[in-house]
Design an enzyme around this catalytic site. Sequence first.
Site, PDB file in Angstrom:
ATOM      1  N   THR A 154       0.900  -1.158   0.000  1.00  0.00           N
ATOM      2  CA  THR A 154       0.000   0.000   0.000  1.00  0.00           C
ATOM      3  C   THR A 154       0.935   1.203   0.000  1.00  0.00           C
ATOM      4  OG1 THR A 154      -0.068   0.187   2.407  1.00  0.00           O
ATOM      5  CG2 THR A 154      -1.772  -1.183   1.394  1.00  0.00           C
ATOM      6  N   HIS A 155       0.535   2.292  -0.621  1.00  0.00           N
ATOM      7  CA  HIS A 155       1.391   3.490  -0.726  1.00  0.00           C
ATOM      8  C   HIS A 155       2.762   3.149  -1.302  1.00  0.00           C
ATOM      9  CE1 HIS A 155      -1.456   5.323   2.192  1.00  0.00           C
ATOM     10  NE2 HIS A 155      -1.382   4.128   2.762  1.00  0.00           N
ATOM     11  N   SER A 276      17.514  -0.682 -26.672  1.00  0.00           N
ATOM     12  CA  SER A 276      17.815   0.738 -26.858  1.00  0.00           C
ATOM     13  C   SER A 276      18.768   0.874 -28.034  1.00  0.00           C
ATOM     14  CB  SER A 276      18.468   1.270 -25.579  1.00  0.00           C
ATOM     15  OG  SER A 276      19.259   2.394 -25.879  1.00  0.00           O
ATOM     16  N   LYS A 282      20.202  -2.552 -22.522  1.00  0.00           N
ATOM     17  CA  LYS A 282      18.810  -2.299 -22.165  1.00  0.00           C
ATOM     18  C   LYS A 282      17.830  -3.314 -22.739  1.00  0.00           C
ATOM     19  CE  LYS A 282      17.414   1.554 -20.847  1.00  0.00           C
ATOM     20  NZ  LYS A 282      16.805   1.921 -19.580  1.00  0.00           N
ATOM     21  N   GLU A 289       4.484  -0.054 -21.513  1.00  0.00           N
ATOM     22  CA  GLU A 289       4.461   1.409 -21.549  1.00  0.00           C
ATOM     23  C   GLU A 289       3.457   1.894 -22.594  1.00  0.00           C
ATOM     24  OE1 GLU A 289       8.576   2.648 -22.041  1.00  0.00           O
ATOM     25  OE2 GLU A 289       9.155   1.176 -20.542  1.00  0.00           O
ATOM     26  N   TYR A 316     -31.302  15.614 -34.314  1.00  0.00           N
ATOM     27  CA  TYR A 316     -30.041  15.461 -35.024  1.00  0.00           C
ATOM     28  C   TYR A 316     -29.393  16.805 -35.336  1.00  0.00           C
ATOM     29  CZ  TYR A 316     -26.436  14.100 -38.266  1.00  0.00           C
ATOM     30  OH  TYR A 316     -25.208  13.929 -38.852  1.00  0.00           O
TER      31      TYR A 316
HETATM   32  N1  ARG Z   1     -22.842  11.342 -42.107  1.00  0.00           N
HETATM   33  C1  ARG Z   1     -23.861  11.727 -41.222  1.00  0.00           C
HETATM   34  C2  ARG Z   1     -23.464  11.375 -39.785  1.00  0.00           C
HETATM   35  O1  ARG Z   1     -22.555  10.677 -39.642  1.00  0.00           O
HETATM   36  C3  ARG Z   1     -25.128  11.000 -41.538  1.00  0.00           C
HETATM   37  C4  ARG Z   1     -26.353  11.703 -41.095  1.00  0.00           C
HETATM   38  C5  ARG Z   1     -26.564  12.927 -41.904  1.00  0.00           C
HETATM   39  N2  ARG Z   1     -27.788  13.542 -41.586  1.00  0.00           N
HETATM   40  C6  ARG Z   1     -28.079  14.793 -41.965  1.00  0.00           C
HETATM   41  N3  ARG Z   1     -29.211  15.263 -41.592  1.00  0.00           N
HETATM   42  N4  ARG Z   1     -27.212  15.503 -42.626  1.00  0.00           N
HETATM   43  O2  ARG Z   1     -24.031  11.819 -38.818  1.00  0.00           O
END
Ligand code: ARG
Length: 456
Positions: A154-155, A276, A282, A289, A316
């Site tokens: 721990t720590h 390295s 190395k 990493e 949308y």
């Molecule tokens: N290429 C667009 C997207 O990835 C598709 C949808 C486009 N819709 C629109 N109303 N322009 O979101």
Amino acid sequence: MQLWGGRFKDKPDDLMKQLNDSFRFDRRLYAADIRGSIAYAGAIARAGLLTDEECQSIIDGLEQVKREFDEGRFDVQASDEDIHTAVERRLTEIVGLVGGKLHTGRSRNDQVATDLRLWLIEQIRAAQSALAVVQAALIDKSEAHLDLIVPGYTHLQPAQPVLFSHWLMSVFWAFERDQERLDDCKRRTSVCPLGSGALAGTPFSIDRAGLAAELDMDVVSPNSMDAVADRDFIAEFLFAASMIGVHISRLAEDLILWSGPGRRFISIGEQYTTGSSLMPQKRNPDSLELMRGKTGRVTGALIGLLTMLKGLPSTYNKDLQEDKEPLFDAVDTLSMVLPVLAGVIGSLVPSPDAMRAALDVGMLATDLADYLVERGVPFRESHSIVGHLVRRAEERGITLDALPLDVLREESPVFDADVAAVFDFERAVARRSAVGGTAPDAVRQQIAQARARLRR
Ligand code: ARG
């Protein structure tokens, strides 16, 4: 062919077109896009919008487009704005004007949401399998080395002895929670937006439940406005992926420390290390990493997506196109890292001598306090008694177990000759036999439970 040119007089500016087009990255959704379109063609045919022949010709055309993508011979046109327009453009070239009927009642808004969900469900399954391979590697290693005791920290300070297997299994359970998160995220991804139209729903009698069933999705989305706006499933996946990344990164850090010059408890297979260019001696744990480093891009994807979403007005907005690259990058990163991690775990070779040499009697101080507790001394008092003993041993420059019994008795008359038995690492480990503890039997029980979980 542009799908929306009708009301425009001017062509888009060239740089605007570059900004707007997403085909270069969303082309990888082609199989999901075509799958969704084939199901949709059937649904609009059943709604009386396509004849059987028209439907069949669209499906045959879509299958041909899919083959062209599969075989790497899809011929991209400058006008292919995104995967949806590209598929429809090519479909219409193949089947003629009837191809133009496919988009009836559909918008790219419900289409892209469907594509992403279909695509992600597959990716979640793949990530879960790859993660299960890592988990199996952890179980196998634990089972193979049930006799090895290492310092538990721990720590970053040596704290109490534990089984090496117990430490390995601690990582298994973190990954098991990730599996549960992916299950959960898969459930919320398996919701079908198709039939939501641009935002208001569809006026045609499309059997949405039938569509969802055909696409192997659990349910239909209950609100068309939410359906085209919702990217929660991507955020959830990116969180699950980030958590996996964080677990991998912490494991990588431990493995780097445990294999490094300070401890040398384990060695990592040479195939997962590099040399390295300057220092001939190395051998660096680059695989680990890189895993630690790549976690940054996955957590970055999550934060980027949430930041993109946070100010969006309803339904949308084109900002949502920015959901794809972070998602793709996170999926690619996981799919690259997980198999390497499984390989690294399989390649680990423990060094029992180094582990044994690192066990310091000081790590048994709690057990010494417990000795008094078992003989009726309240723990707070025994803690302070042992604290005094630790200091006295330090002053004399000896270890705790080398203090003579009369010195022990000066601090508490409860000490007796049988106290010598306390200074035994095997005993200290075996005592912790309650469920979840490091005793060999408890760890065996854990391994059995883990194997059962993995078989599901
Ligand atoms: N290429 C667009 C997207 O990835 C598709 C949808 C486009 N819709 C629109 N109303 N322009 O979101």
